[in-house]
Design a protein around this motif. Structure first.
Motif, mmCIF file in Angstrom:
data_model
loop_
_atom_site.group_PDB
_atom_site.id
_atom_site.type_symbol
_atom_site.label_atom_id
_atom_site.label_comp_id
_atom_site.label_asym_id
_atom_site.label_seq_id
_atom_site.Cartn_x
_atom_site.Cartn_y
_atom_site.Cartn_z
ATOM 1 N N SER A 1 -3.109 0.544 -27.212
ATOM 2 C CA SER A 1 -3.156 -0.350 -26.048
ATOM 3 C C SER A 1 -3.034 0.470 -24.767
ATOM 4 N N ALA A 2 -3.610 -0.041 -23.709
ATOM 5 C CA ALA A 2 -3.501 0.613 -22.399
ATOM 6 C C ALA A 2 -3.340 -0.471 -21.340
ATOM 7 N N THR A 3 -2.290 -0.372 -20.550
ATOM 8 C CA THR A 3 -2.072 -1.381 -19.499
ATOM 9 C C THR A 3 -1.745 -0.684 -18.183
ATOM 10 N N ILE A 4 -2.152 -1.342 -17.114
ATOM 11 C CA ILE A 4 -1.732 -0.864 -15.794
ATOM 12 C C ILE A 4 -1.034 -2.014 -15.063
ATOM 13 N N ARG A 5 -0.066 -1.672 -14.249
ATOM 14 C CA ARG A 5 0.627 -2.680 -13.437
ATOM 15 C C ARG A 5 0.543 -2.242 -11.982
ATOM 16 N N GLU A 6 -0.117 -3.075 -11.194
ATOM 17 C CA GLU A 6 -0.245 -2.761 -9.771
ATOM 18 C C GLU A 6 1.135 -2.908 -9.115
ATOM 19 N N PRO A 7 1.389 -2.225 -7.991
ATOM 20 C CA PRO A 7 2.688 -2.395 -7.320
ATOM 21 C C PRO A 7 2.901 -3.855 -6.931
ATOM 22 N N SER A 8 4.105 -4.319 -7.103
ATOM 23 C CA SER A 8 4.424 -5.720 -6.821
ATOM 24 C C SER A 8 5.511 -5.793 -5.742
ATOM 25 N N ASP B 1 8.336 -6.842 -6.284
ATOM 26 C CA ASP B 1 9.573 -6.342 -6.907
ATOM 27 C C ASP B 1 9.747 -4.853 -6.613
ATOM 28 N N ASP B 2 8.633 -4.116 -6.682
ATOM 29 C CA ASP B 2 8.709 -2.675 -6.380
ATOM 30 C C ASP B 2 9.119 -2.458 -4.922
ATOM 31 N N LEU B 3 8.513 -3.251 -4.037
ATOM 32 C CA LEU B 3 8.861 -3.130 -2.620
ATOM 33 C C LEU B 3 10.349 -3.433 -2.425
ATOM 34 N N SER C 1 4.845 6.229 -13.516
ATOM 35 C CA SER C 1 4.563 5.569 -12.239
ATOM 36 C C SER C 1 3.533 6.360 -11.464
ATOM 37 N N THR C 2 2.702 5.649 -10.723
ATOM 38 C CA THR C 2 1.686 6.311 -9.904
ATOM 39 C C THR C 2 1.221 5.362 -8.812
ATOM 40 N N ASP D 1 0.844 -1.189 0.000
ATOM 41 C CA ASP D 1 0.000 0.000 0.000
ATOM 42 C C ASP D 1 0.889 1.252 0.000
ATOM 43 N N GLY D 2 0.701 2.096 -1.006
ATOM 44 C CA GLY D 2 1.493 3.318 -1.065
ATOM 45 C C GLY D 2 2.671 3.245 -2.022
ATOM 46 N N LEU D 3 2.985 2.012 -2.475
ATOM 47 C CA LEU D 3 4.062 1.906 -3.464
ATOM 48 C C LEU D 3 3.510 2.230 -4.853
ATOM 49 N N PRO D 4 4.300 2.836 -5.720
ATOM 50 C CA PRO D 4 3.788 3.179 -7.045
ATOM 51 C C PRO D 4 3.695 1.966 -7.968
#
Lengths: 250, 304
Positions: free
Chosen positions: B276-283, B285-287, B252-253, B221-224
């Motif tokens: 095309s449009a894609t979103i990637r939720e924080p994973s 890997d981001d953490l 990033s957001t 929660d809170g990671l982009p």
């Protein structure tokens, strides 16, 4: 969750012993080679010992114990290798992090080695008796008991080396130099009577000397010399075990 | 089940553990992550009794490692990162050793040995020397020797390093099973998708201590996350975001879904220009990447 498993030190010692036997049996080359080589050397050198034995006991009483002691000493590296391999294979930490105590691990390593060295000596003494007239019967219980003590002594010295050696090269150097030096200085390979006088002076400082003289005393019936030799070997065994046990706890 | 408090361990000038705290409940898989040198392996070795801590305590099912080390160790199974098996002995002989030392014997040993071999697809190689097994089979063999006695606490230090997909899948399945049976599992890894697969809670280690601990959702929660949109032709000029490549927007957001919806609204009615449009939720890997600068996400609590 399964109920807790229960085990005893005796049970764990048996498990370790069984596994050590497996490791020895799966790689039997060195002990077999030493046993065969000792028989070859006994056969070839016995006439030489007979010629050297102009006075005192017959040559076979020098040859059989001398060669038995020499080849058990050469097998020091078999004992050391058992512990060193544990570190090479990284299984040492797995044993240490398990429920077995250091003394259990040590006992599980030592018992099969004692049996191995005892067997090695037994083969040589039996062949020497059957083929060359070694007076095994004259030694009665004293020869098997001393063979057992000597097997325990070599085992504990080998384990002490294995605990402290940091590489194969270090172990090989220590065990080979140690075994050869002790063999030469103790009179196992060549009788002390034909060696320079100073060798006789330093010989009692080697465990091989006491093993050789213990076996000779066993078959010649010199009870006092036998008891003295057995006591010295037992003391060396205890000291080496202590060194192994301290090292194994690190 | 496992409670570690204030663990400290110094190697010369290096403070490997610097007040390491961790509690793992029965049935919980705790993913221990952190960069190399964060103290993960020293932690596992100390809990397993291989290193003596300078300070701190380790309780295994209420048994103090310092005062009853053998009893505590009997409750722990450690799978080290490197392969640690007897190469000249067969897999069955290795299993009999580790199972036997833990107290398994007779029919129970044979039954459980066969079961763990089957679960890890090793039945056909039980009587082959370890040295003759493939890398994946050796990995599974190592896991089998640790999982066979069903210890109350499992310390798995990167158990799937170099493992093929079959090995990884079999290992993860059995680890999950052991947790379902009630074991507390500390699972150290750099392969973060494995922790998602295991539904593990997380402990983030840095500089010899746990700096964040909690459930995955809380820590993320809170990671982009990321939004990526590609266009047929150039990026429309009225979109108030810089183009990252010809015909592409990528940024990033912390709320990728809301940002994408806003971007599509800004685009107006001519949505045919979007290829095309894609979103990637924080994973995870981001953490994990955020650890490089110790930038903790807002949802994470400082465990120290």
């Amino acid at each position: 969750m399964r109920p807790e498993l229960a085990s005893t030190p005796a049970r764990r010692t048996w498990v370790m012993t069984r596994h050590t036997l497996v490791l020895l049996i799966r790689d039997p080359g060195t002990p077999v080679a030493y046993t065969v080589m000792s028989l070859v050397l006994l056969t070839v050198l016995r006439p030489v010992y007979d010629r050297l034995a102009t006075s005192g006991p017959p040559g076979i009483v020098q040859a059989a114990p001398g060669i038995a002691v020499m080849f058990t000493l050469l097998a020091l590296d078999v004992a050391g290798q058992l512990l060193l391999s544990e570190r090479t294979w990284r299984t040492w930490d797995r044993l240490r992090s398990g429920p077995a105590s250091p003394s259990t691990i040590l006992a599980g390593k030592a018992l099969p080695l004692i049996a191995l060295f005892l067997t090695q000596q037994a083969v040589l003494f039996l062949v020497a008796t059957a083929a060359f007239g070694f007076p095994l019967a004259a030694g009665t219980w004293r020869v098997p008991l001393l063979a057992l003590l000597w097997a325990a002594c070599v085992t504990s010295c080998g384990l002490a080396l294995g605990v402290h050696a940091r590489s194969q090269g270090q172990l090989a150097a220590a065990s080979d130099i140690g075994a050869l030096t002790i063999t030469c200085l103790s009179g196992c390979l060549v009788p002390l009577a034909v060696l320079p006088h100073w060798v006789s002076t330093v010989a009692p400082a080697t465990p091989g000397y006491w093993a050789l003289h213990g076996f000779q005393a066993a078959v010649t019936g010199n009870t006092h010399a036998y008891a003295h030799a057995a006591a010295v070997i037992a003391a060396i065994t205890a000291a080496a075990l202590l060194v192994s046990a301290r090292g194994i706890r690190r | 089940m496992l409670t570690v408090s204030g663990l400290r361990k110094r190697w010369g000038p290096v403070q490997a553990l610097n007040g390491f705290d961790l509690h793992i409940e029965p049935g919980e898989i705790c993913g221990l992550i952190g960069h190399n040198g964060a103290g993960k392996t020293t932690f596992a070795r100390t809990v397993a009794g291989l290193e003596r801590p300078d300070a701190g305590s380790v309780l295994v099912a209420g048994v103090d490692l310092a005062t009853a080390p053998r009893s505590a160790r009997a409750l722990i199974g450690l799978a080290p990162q490197e392969l640690a098996l007897y190469p000249t002995a067969t897999l069955r002989q290795n299993l009999r050793l580790f199972g036997g030392l833990a107290g398994l014997r007779g029919t129970q040993l044979r039954t459980e040995l066969a079961a763990v071999a089957e679960e890890l697809i090793l039945t056909d190689v039980l009587d082959r020397p370890i040295a003759t097994l493939s890398g994946g089979q050796q990995r599974r063999a190592q896991a089998a020797t640790v999982l066979l006695p069903r210890p109350r606490v499992l310390l798995l230090d990167e158990p799937t390093v170099g493992a093929d997909p079959t090995t990884r899948e079999a290992l993860l399945r059995l680890v999950r099973t052991r947790a379902d049976e009630g074991a507390a599992i500390c699972y150290t890894t750099h392969y973060l998708p494995e922790l998602e697969h295991l539904d593990a809670t997380l402990a983030v280690a840095a500089s010899g201590r746990v700096i964040a601990r909690g459930h995955r959702a809380d820590l993320l929660d809170g990671l982009p996350g990321e939004v990526a949109v590609t266009f047929n032709g150039p990026v429309p000029e009225h979109l108030s975001r810089p183009s990252t490549a010809p015909g592409e927007l990528r940024f990033s957001t912390v709320d990728p879904a809301r940002e994408l919806a806003q971007l599509l609204r800004d685009l107006g009615p001519d949505t045919t220009r979007v290829r095309s449009a894609t979103i990637r939720e924080p994973s995870l890997d981001d953490l994990y990447r955020s650890l490089a600068t110790h930038q903790l996400p807002t949802g994470a609590h400082d465990a120290a």
